[in-house]
Design a protein around this motif. Structure first.
Motif, mmCIF file in Angstrom:
data_model
loop_
_atom_site.group_PDB
_atom_site.id
_atom_site.type_symbol
_atom_site.label_atom_id
_atom_site.label_comp_id
_atom_site.label_asym_id
_atom_site.label_seq_id
_atom_site.Cartn_x
_atom_site.Cartn_y
_atom_site.Cartn_z
ATOM 1 N N GLN A 129 11.066 6.811 -7.842
ATOM 2 C CA GLN A 129 10.023 5.929 -8.753
ATOM 3 C C GLN A 129 8.815 5.589 -7.844
ATOM 4 O O GLN A 129 7.676 5.717 -8.444
ATOM 5 N N SER A 130 8.952 5.473 -6.716
ATOM 6 C CA SER A 130 7.632 5.468 -5.853
ATOM 7 C C SER A 130 7.003 6.718 -5.477
ATOM 8 O O SER A 130 5.747 6.823 -5.489
ATOM 9 N N ASP A 131 7.788 7.826 -5.387
ATOM 10 C CA ASP A 131 7.289 9.183 -4.900
ATOM 11 C C ASP A 131 6.259 9.469 -6.173
ATOM 12 O O ASP A 131 5.126 9.985 -5.985
ATOM 13 N N LEU A 132 6.719 9.253 -7.317
ATOM 14 C CA LEU A 132 6.226 9.791 -8.512
ATOM 15 C C LEU A 132 4.768 8.868 -8.645
ATOM 16 O O LEU A 132 3.876 9.454 -8.925
ATOM 17 N N PHE B 49 2.955 7.408 -6.280
ATOM 18 C CA PHE B 49 1.947 7.781 -5.366
ATOM 19 C C PHE B 49 1.332 9.283 -5.511
ATOM 20 O O PHE B 49 0.232 9.350 -5.703
ATOM 21 N N ALA B 50 2.230 10.328 -5.992
ATOM 22 C CA ALA B 50 1.635 11.286 -6.537
ATOM 23 C C ALA B 50 0.735 11.453 -7.688
ATOM 24 O O ALA B 50 -0.137 12.277 -7.700
ATOM 25 N N ALA B 51 1.085 10.572 -8.755
ATOM 26 C CA ALA B 51 0.151 10.430 -9.700
ATOM 27 C C ALA B 51 -1.145 9.831 -9.402
ATOM 28 O O ALA B 51 -1.971 10.138 -10.069
ATOM 29 N N ALA B 52 -1.235 9.182 -8.424
ATOM 30 C CA ALA B 52 -2.268 8.584 -7.957
ATOM 31 C C ALA B 52 -3.165 9.484 -6.920
ATOM 32 O O ALA B 52 -4.259 8.965 -6.619
ATOM 33 N N GLY B 53 -2.505 10.650 -6.863
ATOM 34 C CA GLY B 53 -3.065 11.627 -5.755
ATOM 35 C C GLY B 53 -2.989 11.251 -4.295
ATOM 36 O O GLY B 53 -3.923 11.632 -3.577
ATOM 37 N N LEU B 54 -2.168 10.464 -4.171
ATOM 38 C CA LEU B 54 -2.116 9.812 -2.724
ATOM 39 C C LEU B 54 -0.622 10.436 -1.940
ATOM 40 O O LEU B 54 0.183 10.848 -2.663
ATOM 41 N N ASP C 210 -0.999 -1.449 -9.326
ATOM 42 C CA ASP C 210 -0.880 -0.145 -9.770
ATOM 43 C C ASP C 210 0.544 0.275 -9.500
ATOM 44 O O ASP C 210 0.973 1.492 -9.113
ATOM 45 N N ALA C 211 1.690 -0.619 -9.209
ATOM 46 C CA ALA C 211 2.930 -0.456 -8.959
ATOM 47 C C ALA C 211 3.769 0.210 -9.702
ATOM 48 O O ALA C 211 3.651 0.558 -10.906
ATOM 49 N N PRO C 212 4.840 1.194 -9.119
ATOM 50 C CA PRO C 212 5.534 1.845 -10.055
ATOM 51 C C PRO C 212 6.461 0.887 -10.797
ATOM 52 O O PRO C 212 6.731 -0.152 -10.514
ATOM 53 N N THR C 213 7.235 1.222 -11.696
ATOM 54 C CA THR C 213 8.262 0.573 -12.452
ATOM 55 C C THR C 213 9.384 1.101 -12.747
ATOM 56 O O THR C 213 9.723 2.359 -12.893
ATOM 57 N N ARG C 214 10.571 0.190 -12.477
ATOM 58 C CA ARG C 214 11.696 0.744 -12.431
ATOM 59 C C ARG C 214 12.374 0.252 -13.755
ATOM 60 O O ARG C 214 12.330 -0.874 -14.003
#
Length: 291
Positions: A205-208, A210-215, A260-264
């Motif tokens: 959930q966190s990896d996705l 950061f990846a979606a934000a290009g980070l 812009d936190a990930p959601t679980r």
């Protein structure tokens, strides 16, 4: 081939020891070993490799174990179904959960279940979401509570979503970010992280996000235990992203909103083959009905 022999094989496979398996099954080791030897003779294949240092399944044992579990579970379910037909909940309730489950107070629910159904056998195990899904598929546990990214859904099982939460950042009180009320992923990407192991659902959930934000980010500490994860954060070794309801139970931490936190998403799951009587009673207690 007898059910008790299968139970002995399962016990040895799970404990990797004839001694511990005999203790679990409440028999002397010689009797357990004799019954497994009889079964191996009947099957025409050795199920275990035995050395002075360890016991492990042979390829034949690996092939035999899932079917043995299915047979034992089917026998136990048959007895439980008969008991349920006369109004008594018996049999096994094996529950699995992730350490950060928050949608249900599991200890309180199990306590109430035991009060209502004292003849049911309760067990509890903690694991990663992906592993719990597989254990439910294989019939090793009846009910599991897990968390996954909102873009995913448990496959091969019946799943009910219980809750969604935006993760928050957690740091030690003396961390430079401790005084902030909110941050974004770009600011956090420069920090060292403490997180679950790569390729687990809890990590994804966190990896996705950061990846979606290009980070990209650095995860220097990978741990499987949520309490130890919190200890590493408390020691000032890194930042973590955790569910707010779990964080509420932690002392001595600074909590920061992530814009812009990930959601679980938290789910409860059970087998597609139907709910065992004990599992059905447990889920009914929680107000979760089968559609």
């Amino acid at each position: 081939m007898e059910l008790q022999q299968m139970r002995y094989v399962i016990a040895v496979a799970e404990t990797n020891s004839f001694t511990r398996a005999a203790q679990r099954c409440l028999v002397v080791q010689s009797a357990l070993s004799h019954q497994i030897a009889r079964l191996e003779k009947e099957l025409g294949a050795r199920l275990f490799e035995r050395t002075s240092r360890r016991v492990r399944l042979t390829p034949a044992g690996v092939a035999f174990l899932p079917a043995a579990r299915q047979c034992v579970n089917a026998a136990e379910r048959a007895a439980a179904e008969v008991a349920a037909a006369v109004g008594e909940v018996r049999g096994r309730l094996a529950v699995g959960l992730i350490p950060t489950v928050a949608a249900v107070d599991i200890p309180a629910a199990l306590r109430e279940f035991h009060r209502r159904h004292p003849n049911a056998r309760i067990s509890l195990s903690v694991g990663a979401s992906d592993d719990l899904v597989e254990q439910v598929r294989q019939g090793e546990i009846e009910v599991a509570f897990l968390g996954v990214p909102v873009t995913a859904r448990p496959q091969g099982v019946v799943a009910r979503e219980l809750n969604r939460e935006r993760l928050v950042a957690v740091v030690s009180p003396d961390h430079p970010l401790a005084g902030e009320t909110s941050v974004d992923l770009r600011r956090l990407s420069s920090e060292v992280f403490v997180d679950l192991p790569a390729k687990t659902a809890g990590r994804a959930q966190s990896d996705l996000a950061f990846a979606a934000a290009g980070l990209t980010r650095v995860v220097a500490f990978e741990v499987t235990n949520a309490d130890y994860l919190a200890r590493l954060v408390g020691a000032g070794l890194g930042v973590a992203l955790l569910p707010p309801t779990y964080v509420a139970g932690l002392a001595g931490m600074a909590v920061i909103e992530v814009t812009d936190a990930p959601t679980r998403a938290e789910y409860v799951i059970w087998s597609r083959e139907g709910r065992h009587p004990a599992a059905a009673a447990f889920l009914e207690l929680l107000g979760i009905e089968e559609e």
